[in-house]
Design a protein around this motif. Structure first.
Motif, PDB file in Angstrom:
ATOM      1  N   ASN A 116       0.808  -1.227   0.000  1.00 16.93           N
ATOM      2  CA  ASN A 116       0.000   0.000   0.000  1.00 16.93           C
ATOM      3  C   ASN A 116       0.839   1.274   0.000  1.00 16.93           C
ATOM      4  OD1 ASN A 116      -2.456  -1.300  -0.047  1.00 16.93           O
ATOM      5  ND2 ASN A 116      -2.581  -1.469   2.184  1.00 16.93           N
ATOM      6  N   SER A 117       2.008   1.221   0.594  1.00 13.48           N
ATOM      7  CA  SER A 117       2.832   2.429   0.725  1.00 13.48           C
ATOM      8  C   SER A 117       3.944   2.522  -0.312  1.00 13.48           C
ATOM      9  CB  SER A 117       3.444   2.483   2.127  1.00 13.48           C
ATOM     10  OG  SER A 117       4.250   1.340   2.365  1.00 13.48           O
ATOM     11  N   SER A 118       4.015   1.528  -1.208  1.00  6.07           N
ATOM     12  CA  SER A 118       5.064   1.535  -2.234  1.00  6.07           C
ATOM     13  C   SER A 118       4.628   0.626  -3.374  1.00  6.07           C
ATOM     14  CB  SER A 118       6.390   1.032  -1.649  1.00  6.07           C
ATOM     15  OG  SER A 118       6.302  -0.345  -1.337  1.00  6.07           O
ATOM     16  N   ASP A 119       5.480   0.504  -4.347  1.00  8.06           N
ATOM     17  CA  ASP A 119       5.203  -0.405  -5.452  1.00  8.06           C
ATOM     18  C   ASP A 119       5.878  -1.763  -5.255  1.00  8.06           C
ATOM     19  OD1 ASP A 119       3.541   1.254  -6.876  1.00  8.06           O
ATOM     20  OD2 ASP A 119       5.168   2.163  -8.048  1.00  8.06           O
ATOM     21  N   VAL A 120       6.358  -2.015  -4.061  1.00  8.20           N
ATOM     22  CA  VAL A 120       7.012  -3.292  -3.779  1.00  8.20           C
ATOM     23  C   VAL A 120       5.978  -4.414  -3.829  1.00  8.20           C
ATOM     24  CG1 VAL A 120       8.229  -4.632  -2.021  1.00  8.20           C
ATOM     25  CG2 VAL A 120       8.806  -2.220  -2.386  1.00  8.20           C
ATOM     26  N   LEU A 121       6.328  -5.507  -4.502  1.00  7.75           N
ATOM     27  CA  LEU A 121       5.424  -6.646  -4.602  1.00  7.75           C
ATOM     28  C   LEU A 121       5.590  -7.554  -3.387  1.00  7.75           C
ATOM     29  CD1 LEU A 121       5.953  -7.519  -8.369  1.00  7.75           C
ATOM     30  CD2 LEU A 121       4.024  -6.303  -7.349  1.00  7.75           C
ATOM     31  N   GLU A 122       4.460  -8.035  -2.875  1.00 11.84           N
ATOM     32  CA  GLU A 122       4.477  -8.872  -1.679  1.00 11.84           C
ATOM     33  C   GLU A 122       3.321  -9.853  -1.737  1.00 11.84           C
ATOM     34  OE1 GLU A 122       3.952  -6.057   1.489  1.00 11.84           O
ATOM     35  OE2 GLU A 122       1.811  -5.801   1.068  1.00 11.84           O
ATOM     36  N   PRO A 123       3.401 -10.959  -1.006  1.00 13.70           N
ATOM     37  CA  PRO A 123       2.273 -11.889  -0.959  1.00 13.70           C
ATOM     38  C   PRO A 123       1.014 -11.208  -0.435  1.00 13.70           C
ATOM     39  CG  PRO A 123       4.252 -12.930  -0.107  1.00 13.70           C
ATOM     40  CD  PRO A 123       4.574 -11.480  -0.274  1.00 13.70           C
ATOM     41  N   ALA A 124      -0.105 -11.456  -1.102  1.00 14.05           N
ATOM     42  CA  ALA A 124      -1.374 -10.862  -0.681  1.00 14.05           C
ATOM     43  C   ALA A 124      -1.918 -11.532   0.575  1.00 14.05           C
ATOM     44  CB  ALA A 124      -2.392 -10.965  -1.815  1.00 14.05           C
ATOM     45  N   PHE A 125      -1.408 -12.731   0.894  1.00 16.47           N
ATOM     46  CA  PHE A 125      -1.865 -13.486   2.059  1.00 16.47           C
ATOM     47  C   PHE A 125      -0.663 -13.683   2.976  1.00 16.47           C
ATOM     48  CE2 PHE A 125      -4.391 -14.375  -1.642  1.00 16.47           C
ATOM     49  CZ  PHE A 125      -5.691 -14.183  -1.189  1.00 16.47           C
ATOM     50  N   ALA A 126      -0.484 -12.737   3.863  1.00 15.98           N
ATOM     51  CA  ALA A 126       0.758 -12.641   4.630  1.00 15.98           C
ATOM     52  C   ALA A 126       0.993 -13.824   5.551  1.00 15.98           C
ATOM     53  CB  ALA A 126       0.754 -11.343   5.444  1.00 15.98           C
ATOM     54  N   LYS A 127      -0.071 -14.471   6.006  1.00 18.29           N
ATOM     55  CA  LYS A 127       0.065 -15.551   6.991  1.00 18.29           C
ATOM     56  C   LYS A 127      -0.056 -16.936   6.376  1.00 18.29           C
ATOM     57  CE  LYS A 127      -1.837 -12.563  10.615  1.00 18.29           C
ATOM     58  NZ  LYS A 127      -2.894 -12.386  11.643  1.00 18.29           N
ATOM     59  N   ALA A 128      -0.105 -17.011   5.060  1.00 15.75           N
ATOM     60  CA  ALA A 128      -0.393 -18.283   4.392  1.00 15.75           C
ATOM     61  C   ALA A 128       0.859 -18.940   3.823  1.00 15.75           C
ATOM     62  CB  ALA A 128      -1.403 -18.061   3.266  1.00 15.75           C
ATOM     63  N   LYS A 129       0.804 -20.270   3.745  1.00 14.63           N
ATOM     64  CA  LYS A 129       1.733 -21.019   2.919  1.00 14.63           C
ATOM     65  C   LYS A 129       1.171 -21.052   1.503  1.00 14.63           C
ATOM     66  CE  LYS A 129       3.153 -24.253   6.576  1.00 14.63           C
ATOM     67  NZ  LYS A 129       3.170 -25.690   6.967  1.00 14.63           N
ATOM     68  N   TYR A 130       2.061 -20.971   0.514  1.00  5.52           N
ATOM     69  CA  TYR A 130       1.653 -21.039  -0.886  1.00  5.52           C
ATOM     70  C   TYR A 130       2.099 -22.387  -1.456  1.00  5.52           C
ATOM     71  CZ  TYR A 130       0.550 -16.010  -1.194  1.00  5.52           C
ATOM     72  OH  TYR A 130       0.003 -14.761  -1.043  1.00  5.52           O
ATOM     73  N   HIS A 131       1.171 -23.109  -2.056  1.00  2.00           N
ATOM     74  CA  HIS A 131       1.459 -24.472  -2.501  1.00  2.00           C
ATOM     75  C   HIS A 131       1.458 -24.592  -4.023  1.00  2.00           C
ATOM     76  CE1 HIS A 131       0.872 -26.064   1.630  1.00  2.00           C
ATOM     77  NE2 HIS A 131      -0.006 -25.079   1.707  1.00  2.00           N
ATOM     78  N   SER A 132       2.580 -25.089  -4.571  1.00  2.00           N
ATOM     79  CA  SER A 132       2.690 -25.476  -5.972  1.00  2.00           C
ATOM     80  C   SER A 132       3.373 -26.845  -5.980  1.00  2.00           C
ATOM     81  CB  SER A 132       3.481 -24.421  -6.762  1.00  2.00           C
ATOM     82  OG  SER A 132       3.553 -24.751  -8.130  1.00  2.00           O
ATOM     83  N   ASN A 133       3.947 -27.245  -7.103  1.00  2.00           N
ATOM     84  CA  ASN A 133       4.755 -28.471  -7.112  1.00  2.00           C
ATOM     85  C   ASN A 133       6.027 -28.220  -7.916  1.00  2.00           C
ATOM     86  OD1 ASN A 133       4.426 -29.762  -9.996  1.00  2.00           O
ATOM     87  ND2 ASN A 133       2.337 -29.191  -9.408  1.00  2.00           N
ATOM     88  N   ALA A 134       7.059 -29.002  -7.650  1.00  2.00           N
ATOM     89  CA  ALA A 134       8.395 -28.708  -8.179  1.00  2.00           C
ATOM     90  C   ALA A 134       8.432 -28.709  -9.697  1.00  2.00           C
ATOM     91  CB  ALA A 134       9.400 -29.711  -7.623  1.00  2.00           C
ATOM     92  N   ASN A 135       7.776 -29.686 -10.327  1.00  2.13           N
ATOM     93  CA  ASN A 135       7.809 -29.752 -11.787  1.00  2.13           C
ATOM     94  C   ASN A 135       7.154 -28.532 -12.410  1.00  2.13           C
ATOM     95  OD1 ASN A 135       8.742 -32.358 -11.214  1.00  2.13           O
ATOM     96  ND2 ASN A 135       7.765 -33.217 -13.027  1.00  2.13           N
ATOM     97  N   HIS A 136       6.000 -28.143 -11.878  1.00  3.56           N
ATOM     98  CA  HIS A 136       5.307 -26.996 -12.459  1.00  3.56           C
ATOM     99  C   HIS A 136       6.045 -25.697 -12.145  1.00  3.56           C
ATOM    100  CE1 HIS A 136       2.177 -24.701 -14.303  1.00  3.56           C
ATOM    101  NE2 HIS A 136       2.058 -23.954 -13.222  1.00  3.56           N
ATOM    102  N   TRP A 137       6.605 -25.597 -10.953  1.00  7.66           N
ATOM    103  CA  TRP A 137       7.345 -24.385 -10.597  1.00  7.66           C
ATOM    104  C   TRP A 137       8.512 -24.166 -11.576  1.00  7.66           C
ATOM    105  CZ3 TRP A 137       6.212 -20.501  -7.348  1.00  7.66           C
ATOM    106  CH2 TRP A 137       7.220 -19.555  -7.096  1.00  7.66           C
TER     107      TRP A 137
END
Length: 285
Positions: A116-137
């Protein structure tokens, strides 16, 4: 376990791209196009409440891109993640897990926001784990020229940089995500190792279809998106899945269909076809 639809903003895509080699005279019967050949699309994310975990599956495009970018997709901003979560009695800080079926921008753009105070990109869900998988990543962070425009680094790299990324092991084509209490089918036709979540609720199986079945109009086997990287593999994956879905009475949650939230399919003499349509309220209220 409880599941809720979370509308993240409708948009439009080219109908020809959405149906590949199928003629417009056929696909427009179920997905009518406007004067620009664009068809209506939803970004219907899914919220899963299970025990002390609150998992958001996919996040839509988000709101950090430029007006020019959103103009390509005729974005309808009447829906967004914040207001949709608020309508359900939750906020972004309540989310414990963000599960991304795959990392195309219309599925993961809302995972990252500008501070909100800058253009810095950050996770929108500050308290969450983000799940993907190694092959797709790896596939998404080293993109091929075909998909490069769909894998936007600003949607993806800040997840890892934040330390919130968790990679789900992909040791078979079907496995259980034990932390989040659901099963995952891995498919490769649309993109490498897209994840399709399966839920068991009150004796019924619900499946969040992501881009294996974008809309109800895509049920017939040849109706495969031009966006798919391996369309012949999609044919095989769709056929195997739809046979199971029709035989076992699965309820299919459609991420991109603005008019059909949940459908069932049935066996016919023309193959598997759309059967019934339901809303979340009809099934869960």
């Amino acid at each position: 376990m409880k599941i809720y639809p979370v509308e993240a903003g409708n948009f439009k895509l080219d109908g020809g791209a959405m149906f590949g080699v199928v003629p417009k005279s056929l696909w427009q019967r179920t997905n009518p196009a406007d004067s620009n050949n664009m068809i209506d699309m939803a970004a219907r994310c899914l919220l899963v409440e299970s025990g002390d975990r609150l998992t958001l599956i996919d996040t839509g495009m988000g709101n950090k891109q430029s007006e020019k970018f959103f103009g390509y997709y005729y974005m309808d901003h009447r829906f967004d993640l914040d207001s949709s979560l608020k309508d359900l009695g939750f906020s972004k800080d309540d989310i414990t897990d963000v599960f991304l079926t795959h990392l195309h921008f219309d599925h993961c753009g809302g995972a990252i926001q500008k501070n909100n105070s800058s253009d810095v990109l950050e996770p929108a869900f500050a308290k969450a784990k983000y799940h993907s998988n190694a092959n797709h990543w790896k596939w998404a962070t080293e993109p091929n020229d075909r998909e490069k425009a769909s894998f936007l680094s600003e949607n993806i790299l800040p997840i890892q940089q934040s330390g919130q990324l968790e990679l789900i092991p992909q040791d078979s084509y079907y496995r259980t995500a034990q932390e989040m209490d659901f099963d995952i089918l891995f498919v490769d036709g649309h993109t490498e190792k897209m994840m399709i979540p399966h839920f068991k609720i009150d004796g019924k199986t619900f499946v969040y279809m992501a881009d294996l079945l974008p809309t109800a109009g895509h049920v017939p086997l040849p109706y495969v998106m031009g966006y798919d990287t391996r369309p012949l593999l999609t044919l095989d994956e769709k056929e195997r899945f739809l046979e199971l879905a029709a035989t076992n009475g699965y309820y299919l949650i459609l991420e991109h269909d603005p008019h059909h939230e949940i459908i069932t399919v049935k066996h016919t003499d023309r193959g598997v076809r759309h059967d019934q349509t339901y809303t979340f309220k009809e099934i869960f209220n």
